[in-house]
Design a protein around this motif. Sequence first.
Motif, mmCIF file in Angstrom:
data_model
loop_
_atom_site.group_PDB
_atom_site.id
_atom_site.type_symbol
_atom_site.label_atom_id
_atom_site.label_comp_id
_atom_site.label_asym_id
_atom_site.label_seq_id
_atom_site.Cartn_x
_atom_site.Cartn_y
_atom_site.Cartn_z
ATOM 1 N N LEU A 161 0.524 -1.343 -0.143
ATOM 2 C CA LEU A 161 -0.185 0.322 0.520
ATOM 3 C C LEU A 161 1.112 1.852 0.634
ATOM 4 N N SER A 162 1.504 0.975 1.132
ATOM 5 C CA SER A 162 2.435 2.084 0.602
ATOM 6 C C SER A 162 4.015 2.805 -0.925
ATOM 7 N N GLU A 163 4.317 1.788 -1.321
ATOM 8 C CA GLU A 163 4.456 1.860 -2.777
ATOM 9 C C GLU A 163 3.540 2.042 -3.872
ATOM 10 N N CYS A 164 2.808 1.659 -3.947
ATOM 11 C CA CYS A 164 1.787 2.848 -4.593
ATOM 12 C C CYS A 164 1.164 3.911 -4.213
ATOM 13 N N ASP A 165 1.766 4.855 -2.740
ATOM 14 C CA ASP A 165 1.380 5.610 -2.147
ATOM 15 C C ASP A 165 -0.046 5.917 -1.363
ATOM 16 N N LEU A 166 -0.585 5.355 -1.451
ATOM 17 C CA LEU A 166 -2.017 5.222 -0.504
ATOM 18 C C LEU A 166 -1.380 5.315 0.817
ATOM 19 N N LEU A 167 -0.235 5.132 1.690
ATOM 20 C CA LEU A 167 -0.458 5.083 2.695
ATOM 21 C C LEU A 167 1.143 5.559 2.826
ATOM 22 N N LYS A 168 1.325 6.386 4.194
ATOM 23 C CA LYS A 168 2.297 7.549 4.411
ATOM 24 C C LYS A 168 2.677 6.525 5.747
ATOM 25 N N SER A 169 3.750 7.071 6.553
ATOM 26 C CA SER A 169 3.853 6.754 7.758
ATOM 27 C C SER A 169 4.833 7.525 8.661
ATOM 28 N N ARG A 170 4.571 7.856 9.584
ATOM 29 C CA ARG A 170 6.022 8.324 10.413
ATOM 30 C C ARG A 170 5.859 7.580 11.663
ATOM 31 N N LYS A 171 7.444 7.774 12.495
ATOM 32 C CA LYS A 171 8.180 7.182 13.772
ATOM 33 C C LYS A 171 7.278 7.903 14.956
ATOM 34 N N ASP A 172 6.703 7.295 15.472
ATOM 35 C CA ASP A 172 6.728 8.097 17.023
ATOM 36 C C ASP A 172 7.781 6.682 17.869
ATOM 37 N N GLY A 173 9.027 7.618 18.202
ATOM 38 C CA GLY A 173 9.438 6.889 18.910
ATOM 39 C C GLY A 173 9.845 5.179 18.829
ATOM 40 N N THR A 174 9.282 4.186 19.271
ATOM 41 C CA THR A 174 9.270 3.251 18.369
ATOM 42 C C THR A 174 8.470 2.645 17.255
ATOM 43 N N ARG A 175 7.539 2.683 17.103
ATOM 44 C CA ARG A 175 6.086 2.631 16.847
ATOM 45 C C ARG A 175 6.423 3.359 15.754
ATOM 46 N N THR A 176 5.826 3.223 14.620
ATOM 47 C CA THR A 176 5.668 3.451 13.191
ATOM 48 C C THR A 176 4.068 3.353 13.366
ATOM 49 N N LEU A 177 3.516 4.667 13.200
ATOM 50 C CA LEU A 177 2.271 5.158 12.248
ATOM 51 C C LEU A 177 1.980 5.389 10.909
ATOM 52 N N TYR A 178 0.895 4.425 10.496
ATOM 53 C CA TYR A 178 0.640 5.113 9.367
ATOM 54 C C TYR A 178 -0.706 5.337 9.270
ATOM 55 N N ALA A 179 -0.970 6.123 7.846
ATOM 56 C CA ALA A 179 -2.156 6.965 7.943
ATOM 57 C C ALA A 179 -2.568 6.595 5.643
ATOM 58 N N LEU A 180 -4.039 6.710 5.371
ATOM 59 C CA LEU A 180 -3.945 6.990 4.415
ATOM 60 C C LEU A 180 -3.166 8.123 4.007
ATOM 61 N N ASN A 181 -2.588 8.516 2.533
ATOM 62 C CA ASN A 181 -1.787 9.069 1.501
ATOM 63 C C ASN A 181 -3.368 10.151 1.387
ATOM 64 N N CYS A 182 -4.565 10.766 1.568
ATOM 65 C CA CYS A 182 -5.332 11.436 1.213
ATOM 66 C C CYS A 182 -5.047 12.211 -0.056
ATOM 67 N N GLU A 183 -3.926 13.344 -0.292
ATOM 68 C CA GLU A 183 -3.623 13.373 -2.092
ATOM 69 C C GLU A 183 -3.550 12.240 -2.890
ATOM 70 N N THR A 184 -3.304 11.065 -2.385
ATOM 71 C CA THR A 184 -3.435 9.543 -3.401
ATOM 72 C C THR A 184 -4.675 9.459 -3.608
ATOM 73 N N LEU A 185 -5.287 9.599 -2.662
ATOM 74 C CA LEU A 185 -6.619 8.568 -2.350
ATOM 75 C C LEU A 185 -7.727 10.082 -3.208
#
Length: 90
Positions: free
Chosen positions: A53-77
């Motif tokens: 899902l990230s490779e087709c740019d539908l998701l974006k991610s960010r680091k929060d400490g040791t966790r990676t948080l995923y969200a929809l890439n609203c622009e691509t969607l």
Amino acid sequence: MNNIDAALICKALSDSNRLMIVELLTHGEMCTCELIKHFSIRQPTLTHHLMILSECDLLKSRKDGTRTLYALNCETLTKFREFIAALECR
């Protein structure tokens, strides 16, 4: 959005697990530890789906400490939705 990008998104969304991930993320960002609770798959499999899902740019991610948080890439969607909306039967 061009045909190739749209086809990659369609291919990514053709898996029911990935479609469910997208649906879950419509409620806001989540980490893998939250997402995995909704599936009967192992964490490496979930990570694989997130990568696709990230490779087709539908998701974006960010680091929060040791966790990676995923969200929809609203622009691509939004671009994908506009692409689909432009398809009409005549």
